[in-house]
Design a protein around this motif. Structure first.
Motif, PDB file in Angstrom:
ATOM      1  N   THR A  68      20.885  30.353  57.319  1.00 35.72           N
ATOM      2  CA  THR A  68      21.992  31.125  57.872  1.00 35.72           C
ATOM      3  C   THR A  68      22.177  32.447  57.131  1.00 35.72           C
ATOM      4  N   THR A  69      23.159  33.188  57.590  1.00 37.54           N
ATOM      5  CA  THR A  69      23.386  34.545  57.108  1.00 37.54           C
ATOM      6  C   THR A  69      24.510  34.581  56.074  1.00 37.54           C
ATOM      7  N   THR A  70      24.759  35.771  55.566  1.00 39.30           N
ATOM      8  CA  THR A  70      25.602  35.947  54.390  1.00 39.30           C
ATOM      9  C   THR A  70      27.061  35.541  54.585  1.00 39.30           C
ATOM     10  N   GLU A  71      27.497  35.376  55.826  1.00 35.39           N
ATOM     11  CA  GLU A  71      28.893  34.997  56.063  1.00 35.39           C
ATOM     12  C   GLU A  71      29.259  33.684  55.379  1.00 35.39           C
ATOM     13  N   LEU A  72      28.338  32.729  55.334  1.00 35.40           N
ATOM     14  CA  LEU A  72      28.645  31.458  54.678  1.00 35.40           C
ATOM     15  C   LEU A  72      28.839  31.659  53.177  1.00 35.40           C
ATOM     16  N   TRP A  73      28.046  32.532  52.565  1.00 35.69           N
ATOM     17  CA  TRP A  73      28.234  32.853  51.150  1.00 35.69           C
ATOM     18  C   TRP A  73      29.601  33.492  50.929  1.00 35.69           C
ATOM     19  N   ASN A  74      30.004  34.357  51.869  1.00 40.18           N
ATOM     20  CA  ASN A  74      31.323  34.981  51.772  1.00 40.18           C
ATOM     21  C   ASN A  74      32.421  33.921  51.747  1.00 40.18           C
ATOM     22  N   LEU A  75      32.290  32.901  52.587  1.00 41.70           N
ATOM     23  CA  LEU A  75      33.296  31.839  52.630  1.00 41.70           C
ATOM     24  C   LEU A  75      33.375  31.114  51.291  1.00 41.70           C
ATOM     25  N   TYR A  76      32.227  30.813  50.707  1.00 35.47           N
ATOM     26  CA  TYR A  76      32.225  30.183  49.383  1.00 35.47           C
ATOM     27  C   TYR A  76      32.902  31.081  48.350  1.00 35.47           C
ATOM     28  N   ASP A  77      32.595  32.382  48.382  1.00 34.16           N
ATOM     29  CA  ASP A  77      33.216  33.309  47.443  1.00 34.16           C
ATOM     30  C   ASP A  77      34.733  33.339  47.608  1.00 34.16           C
ATOM     31  N   ILE A  78      35.190  33.324  48.858  1.00 31.74           N
ATOM     32  CA  ILE A  78      36.632  33.370  49.110  1.00 31.74           C
ATOM     33  C   ILE A  78      37.301  32.108  48.582  1.00 31.74           C
ATOM     34  N   LYS A  79      36.750  30.955  48.890  1.00 39.43           N
ATOM     35  CA  LYS A  79      37.359  29.711  48.434  1.00 39.43           C
ATOM     36  C   LYS A  79      37.348  29.597  46.906  1.00 39.43           C
ATOM     37  N   ALA A  80      36.345  30.187  46.274  1.00 36.81           N
ATOM     38  CA  ALA A  80      36.274  30.181  44.808  1.00 36.81           C
ATOM     39  C   ALA A  80      37.058  31.340  44.204  1.00 36.81           C
ATOM     40  N   ALA A  81      37.622  32.221  45.054  1.00 37.21           N
ATOM     41  CA  ALA A  81      38.315  33.439  44.610  1.00 37.21           C
ATOM     42  C   ALA A  81      37.438  34.219  43.640  1.00 37.21           C
ATOM     43  N   GLN A  82      36.188  34.425  44.052  1.00 34.14           N
ATOM     44  CA  GLN A  82      35.208  35.144  43.247  1.00 34.14           C
ATOM     45  C   GLN A  82      35.263  36.628  43.596  1.00 34.14           C
ATOM     46  N   PRO A  83      35.625  37.497  42.665  1.00 33.57           N
ATOM     47  CA  PRO A  83      35.791  38.909  42.999  1.00 33.57           C
ATOM     48  C   PRO A  83      34.466  39.621  43.240  1.00 33.57           C
ATOM     49  N   ARG A  84      34.533  40.689  44.012  1.00 32.56           N
ATOM     50  CA  ARG A  84      33.391  41.563  44.259  1.00 32.56           C
ATOM     51  C   ARG A  84      33.913  42.964  44.546  1.00 32.56           C
ATOM     52  N   ILE A  85      33.045  43.933  44.483  1.00 29.99           N
ATOM     53  CA  ILE A  85      33.399  45.307  44.817  1.00 29.99           C
ATOM     54  C   ILE A  85      32.366  45.843  45.808  1.00 29.99           C
ATOM     55  N   ASP A  86      32.843  46.375  46.942  1.00 31.73           N
ATOM     56  CA  ASP A  86      31.998  47.071  47.902  1.00 31.73           C
ATOM     57  C   ASP A  86      32.297  48.560  47.829  1.00 31.73           C
ATOM     58  N   ASN A  87      31.528  49.347  48.568  1.00 31.52           N
ATOM     59  CA  ASN A  87      31.747  50.794  48.512  1.00 31.52           C
ATOM     60  C   ASN A  87      33.123  51.202  49.032  1.00 31.52           C
ATOM     61  N   THR A  88      33.738  50.371  49.871  1.00 30.68           N
ATOM     62  CA  THR A  88      35.068  50.691  50.392  1.00 30.68           C
ATOM     63  C   THR A  88      36.179  50.398  49.397  1.00 30.68           C
ATOM     64  N   THR A  89      35.868  49.686  48.323  1.00 32.98           N
ATOM     65  CA  THR A  89      36.877  49.381  47.296  1.00 32.98           C
ATOM     66  C   THR A  89      36.455  49.890  45.919  1.00 32.98           C
ATOM     67  N   GLU A  90      35.364  50.627  45.854  1.00 29.65           N
ATOM     68  CA  GLU A  90      34.859  51.146  44.586  1.00 29.65           C
ATOM     69  C   GLU A  90      35.865  52.120  43.971  1.00 29.65           C
ATOM     70  N   LEU A  91      36.058  51.993  42.657  1.00 30.59           N
ATOM     71  CA  LEU A  91      36.950  52.866  41.872  1.00 30.59           C
ATOM     72  C   LEU A  91      38.416  52.772  42.312  1.00 30.59           C
ATOM     73  N   GLU A  92      38.797  51.635  42.884  1.00 28.76           N
ATOM     74  CA  GLU A  92      40.182  51.436  43.301  1.00 28.76           C
ATOM     75  C   GLU A  92      40.946  50.511  42.363  1.00 28.76           C
ATOM     76  N   PHE A  93      40.272  49.578  41.710  1.00 33.04           N
ATOM     77  CA  PHE A  93      40.952  48.541  40.940  1.00 33.04           C
ATOM     78  C   PHE A  93      40.463  48.474  39.505  1.00 33.04           C
ATOM     79  N   ILE A  94      41.377  48.140  38.589  1.00 39.25           N
ATOM     80  CA  ILE A  94      40.957  47.753  37.252  1.00 39.25           C
ATOM     81  C   ILE A  94      40.509  46.288  37.312  1.00 39.25           C
ATOM     82  N   PRO A  95      39.755  45.808  36.348  1.00 38.21           N
ATOM     83  CA  PRO A  95      39.207  44.448  36.426  1.00 38.21           C
ATOM     84  C   PRO A  95      40.246  43.351  36.635  1.00 38.21           C
TER      85      PRO A  95
END
Length: 326
Positions: free
Chosen positions: A182-209
């Motif tokens: 399958t495709t990356t959407e399932l990995w996204n679901l795992y990340d969300i349930k684990a509350a695993q942070p990530r940064i994409d280009n739309t959120t780059e340089l917006e948040f401190i760690p």
């Protein structure tokens, strides 16, 4: 269609809120990429760039880390591990074009070669993932290698698999021939349930760690020496200047929330911008779940919505970790 695969096709996996996750799934993580550092100064160079303690990272472990600008705003979040004769850094492809030049900026003064890798990144997930890894990789470490791939443990139900385009099909054939592909959407679901942070280009340089809970997933060392952005990160911990945190929210939706989308929150009878989406997943039964950065002083019963669907109210779910733990 995957350009590297001649034998396998990865397709989206339709999942409703009442469905169980696949016992074993192989995920094409084409929206993730890897950077490698090779050379005698690689360890010390990364130590001065990342929020984690690279010096104490053993060869059998991986860690999450952030790369900040001088003001302490995150350029990216990555998983760091020993790889071949140096280090591998797995992060979102969308930040590569802007973040990689910044990572390289001072490398001219160090003996390290920083390169964007052409490696294929796969995800192995499910209740059978650990047993599958144990059957094909020697030892019990969280980072393992064989002749065709490197496996990095993410959590009890997930492993990253790093291989080459030439070896990818045979890795799937040998490692998990009966897995759901399958495709990356399932990995996204795992990340969300684990509350695993990530940064994409739309959120780059917006948040401190700390605004994306990086400290809660052991991605920040407060005992190491100086690194880019350290002053802001330390001030957020010791002076309490951080006013945001990342939460799991859920609600009805006809489409998937995207990184950078704005979520509104209720303030009395009014609505105002409440937070920013980090990652979202859309279920087949028109429910959705997302990671969203919000003010960290909101009431537990606060309600949220997207302006495009004002009648669909969202609410917070419990995090899988304690934000206040030391």
């Amino acid at each position: 269609m995957n350009t590297w695969s001649t034998q396998y096709t990865f397709t989206p996996f339709a999942l409703s809120t009442t469905d169980s996750l696949p016992d074993l799934a192989m995920i094409n993580l084409s929206d993730w990429g890897m950077v490698t550092l090779v050379g005698p100064d690689s360890k010390s160079y990364l130590q001065g760039q990342l929020t984690c303690d690279v010096v104490s990272l053993s060869a059998d472990k991986s860690t999450v880390a952030g790369h900040c600008d001088a003001k302490g705003k995150l350029r990216t979040i990555m998983r760091v591990f020993h790889y071949q004769n140096g280090y591998g850094l797995v992060q979102r492809q969308s930040v590569m074009a802007s973040q990689l030049p910044e990572l390289k900026k001072y490398a001219v003064f160090s003996k390290t070669e920083i390169t964007q890798s052409s490696a294929i990144i796969l995800g192995l997930t499910g209740t059978q993932a650990q047993t599958t890894i144990d059957s094909h990789f020697n030892g019990d470490a969280d980072v393992r290698h064989n002749d065709t791939a490197t496996a990095i443990k993410v959590d009890n139900a997930r492993w990253l698999i790093i291989t080459t385009a030439e070896q990818a099909d045979s890795v799937i054939t040998n490692l998990a021939p009966t897995a759901t592909l399958t495709t990356t959407e399932l990995w996204n679901l795992y990340d969300i349930k684990a509350a695993q942070p990530r940064i994409d280009n739309t959120t780059e340089l917006e948040f401190i760690p700390q605004a994306v809970n990086l400290q809660a997933v052991d991605g920040i060392s407060f005992k190491k020496g100086c690194y880019t952005g350290q002053e802001t990160v330390a001030r957020a911990k010791y002076r309490g200047i951080n006013k945001r945190a990342m939460y799991i929210v859920t609600g009805a939706a006809t489409q998937c929330p995207q990184a950078g989308d704005a979520l509104e929150r209720s303030v009395g009878e009014n609505w105002r911008k409440g937070g920013t989406v980090i990652c979202g997943y859309h279920y087949a039964d028109d429910q959705a779940i997302a990671l969203v950065v919000l003010p960290n002083d909101l009431d537990d019963d606060s309600q949220f919505r997207f302006a495009t669907t004002p009648d669909a109210l969202w609410h917070k779910l419990d995090l899988p970790y304690d934000l206040n733990a030391e």
